[in-house]
Design an enzyme around this catalytic site. Structure first.
Site, PDB file in Angstrom:
ATOM      1  N   ASP A  98       0.776  -0.926   0.016  1.00 43.73           N
ATOM      2  CA  ASP A  98       0.148  -0.073   0.089  1.00 43.73           C
ATOM      3  C   ASP A  98       0.838   1.200   0.022  1.00 43.73           C
ATOM      4  OD1 ASP A  98      -2.415   1.351   0.593  1.00 43.73           O
ATOM      5  OD2 ASP A  98      -3.263  -0.255   1.249  1.00 43.73           O
ATOM      6  N   ASP A 199      -2.844   4.670  -2.386  1.00 41.53           N
ATOM      7  CA  ASP A 199      -3.922   5.221  -1.629  1.00 41.53           C
ATOM      8  C   ASP A 199      -4.470   6.656  -1.703  1.00 41.53           C
ATOM      9  OD1 ASP A 199      -5.395   4.474   1.084  1.00 41.53           O
ATOM     10  OD2 ASP A 199      -4.548   6.814   1.743  1.00 41.53           O
ATOM     11  N   GLU A 255      -6.171   3.953  -5.951  1.00 42.28           N
ATOM     12  CA  GLU A 255      -7.395   4.369  -5.448  1.00 42.28           C
ATOM     13  C   GLU A 255      -7.802   5.676  -5.710  1.00 42.28           C
ATOM     14  OE1 GLU A 255      -9.749   4.585  -1.074  1.00 42.28           O
ATOM     15  OE2 GLU A 255      -8.031   5.348  -1.373  1.00 42.28           O
ATOM     16  N   HIS A 324     -11.234  -2.867   2.606  1.00 42.67           N
ATOM     17  CA  HIS A 324     -11.195  -2.682   4.270  1.00 42.67           C
ATOM     18  C   HIS A 324     -11.997  -1.659   4.548  1.00 42.67           C
ATOM     19  CE1 HIS A 324      -8.388  -0.073   2.625  1.00 42.67           C
ATOM     20  NE2 HIS A 324      -8.411   0.682   3.468  1.00 42.67           N
ATOM     21  N   ASP A 325     -12.551  -0.620   3.646  1.00 46.24           N
ATOM     22  CA  ASP A 325     -13.390   0.417   3.984  1.00 46.24           C
ATOM     23  C   ASP A 325     -14.892   0.249   3.643  1.00 46.24           C
ATOM     24  OD1 ASP A 325     -11.016   2.179   4.528  1.00 46.24           O
ATOM     25  OD2 ASP A 325     -11.056   2.677   2.186  1.00 46.24           O
TER      26      ASP A 325
END
Ligand code: GLC
Ligand code: CA
Length: 554
Positions: A98, A199, A255, A324-325
């Site tokens: 990440d 990210d 993302e 994960h969000d």
């Protein structure tokens, strides 16, 4: 253009904290992932994406990084990381890290130096502004709540933080700041990792620092209009490409909230885009938060198909239902009751046979469901808990505020991975940092490995079929029945070969309105006999009769 290795890959997201604890402290770790690599290999995973494992004060579970080149001690050591990378490579899997560089932690030495004085040579590595009459420089709100500015008492200036106040934004306009970021990115790539999930990267370009309209007089307002996918973001990202990504055989996925499908190629064109692939979440926002209304399937189809069409001849889109969000896909699009298993499989086929790189979020392959908590104290995700409290302070009933929290909080999918039916689901021998869902008694990897009809075995088979079928990897995508409220159907075609995917994304039986002349059923989620209608959440994959060369070009 030549096919890249990642175009036929299946990716899997490991949220380290909740995946596998190896030492009984209740927190997932690198050695735990190493133990489970055979499981991932057997599932058919090619790329493992690790959520942040860097040194961090953990204000946002590691998305607040204080040293990019050190491992969070809770997760292990750099030697543990190296061992994991080595073993993954030995198994033919790749590891993607990440990359969180919209912001650092306020405890990162770059920020500590920047904060030390207005005259620091690193002052401009972050975004500092004077206040206005004792107030922040403008009325931008942070994504995590409250103002996006924090006062630094010592210098009297404010710094910008789009997320928590412990996550100051890096000033991407500053060449010195960019250079240290790129040095770090190159350090990881030189070490031999296989790429990055990048990210919150559509936030790096900030527009003028003017106030936004505030019709309700709230003091600070949602500020996306000033920093989400603003003009100039791709110019900044070109530096990242030219100074770190270019010339390397890696996989990168952005993302990139706020990026429109019409802009996709600027981001992911093979020729002059920045990244290999992109996450888009338009289809995930199409629901109401307390789950009382059904989503609109035509809108979901439209959202997904837009991105399929935008990347039809160039570029790539990541296929994703969970991360994960987000909440779990069976809760939002499927069923957690009678048709739990059928719906988990149906959703898998619906998205995984599209064109792009499929991502599976840990536990999705088991059909894991949202957290079953009934008490706000069971949750851990700070911004959501803060919003819960703010709603109550503003007069909302506790019950209603809890319902909204439960329907949206990111912890829904951060519950520990369910490995077996034992206490704590085989995740830890200690006390887990966040409680295990009680349904681990039957939703768990151990059970599902042994059950040929399980969600897990369906995923395995689906992945195998996808990998062994060029048409399902490279073939074009065409949506059928765009307005149907229950059926998601599409074709994949390559040359004369043609596949048909039909999914009934509803709990009602529905008649089959598509002609399937000469189609051979290859896979589906109902074992018993074919019918002329689709049963609740039934999904089917057909190989269609070969088209003639002439038909294929039509
Ligand atoms: C991304 C991450 C999220 C994190 C945020 C700030 O959206 O997925 O978990 O809180 O960025 O880094
Ligand atoms: Ca541990």
């Amino acid at each position: 253009m030549q096919q890249a290795w990642w175009e036929s890959s299946v990716a899997y997201q490991v949220y380290m904290r909740s995946f596998q604890d190896s030492n009984g402290d209740g927190i997932g770790d690198l050695k735990g992932v190493l133990q489970r690599l055979p499981y991932l290999q057997e599932l058919g995973v090619d790329i493992v994406w690790l959520s942040p494992i860097y040194l961090s004060p953990n204000d946002d579970n590691g998305y607040d990084i204080s040293d990019y080149q050190a491992i969070q001690p809770e997760y292990g050591t750099m030697e543990d990381f190296d061992a994991l990378l080595f073993d993954a490579h030995a198994r033919g899997m790749r590891v993607v890290m990440d990359l969180v560089v919209n912001h650092t932690s306020d405890e990162h030495p770059w920020f500590i130096e920047s904060r030390s004085s207005k005259n620091s040579p690193q002052r401009d590595w972050y975004i500092w502004h004077d206040g206005k009459d004792g107030n922040p420089p403008n009325n931008w709100g942070s994504i995590f709540g409250g103002s996006a500015w924090e006062l630094d008492e010592a210098s009297g200036q404010y710094y910008l933080h789009l997320f928590s106040k412990k996550m100051p934004d890096i000033n991407w306009e500053n060449p010195g700041a960019r250079e240290v970021v790129f040095d770090m990115v190159n350090w990881w790539l030189d070490k031999g990792i296989d790429g990055f999930r990048v990210d919150a990267i559509s936030h790096i370009k900030k527009e003028d620092y003017e106030d936004l309209p505030d019709p309700d007089g709230r003091g600070c307002v949602s500020s996306f209009d000033k920093h989400l996918n603003r003009p100039g973001v791709l110019e900044l990202l070109a530096h990242l490409k030219n100074n770190a990504f270019a010339g390397r055989d890696i996989f990168t996925v952005a993302e990139a909230n706020g990026v429109n499908s019409t802009e996709a190629l600027g981001w992911v064109s093979k020729k002059d885009g920045i990244f290999s692939s992109i996450f888009q979440f338009e289809h995930r926002s199409l629901w109401n938060m307390d789950g009382t209304e059904r989503f609109s399937l035509p809108e979901i189809k439209q959202a997904l198909s837009k991105w399929q069409d935008a990347t039809a001849t160039d570029g790539n889109v990541a296929l994703v239902l969970e991360n994960h969000d987000l909440t779990r896909c069976v809760n939002k699009f499927g069923s957690t009751g009678e048709y739990w298993k059928e719906s988990a499989k149906c959703l898998a086929m619906m998205y995984m046979l599209q064109k792009g790189v499929p991502f599976i979020y840990q536990g999705q392959e088991l059909g894991m469901t949202d957290a079953d908590y009934t008490d706000v104290n069971d949750y851990r995700d700070a911004p959501a808990i803060q919003y819960y409290q703010e709603r109550i302070d503003e007069g909302m009933s506790q019950e209603k505020s809890f319902r909204i929290l439960k329907g949206s909080i990111r912890d829904n999918c951060r519950t520990p991975m369910q490995w077996d039916a034992q206490e704590n689901g085989g995740f830890t021998t200690g006390t887990p940092w966040i409680a295990v869902n009680s349904n681990h008694s039957f939703i768990n990897a151990d059970n599902e490995q042994r059950d040929p009809d399980s969600v897990l075995n369906f995923y395995k088979k689906l992945i195998q079929i996808r990998k062994n079928t060029q048409t399902l990897i490279l073939g074009s995508y065409r949506l059928l029945l765009p307005d149907d409220e229950q059926i998601y159907a599409y074709e994949r075609t390559l040359g004369t070969e043609n596949y048909l995917i039909i999914c009934n994304v509803s709990a009602q039986e529905v008649s089959l309105t598509i002609d399937i002349p000469g189609g051979a059923l290859i896979f589906g989620n109902y074992l018993m006999g074919l019918t002329n209608s689709l049963r609740p959440y039934e999904c089917r994959l057909y190989r269609m009769a070969q088209k003639t060369a002439k038909e294929a070009t039509l």
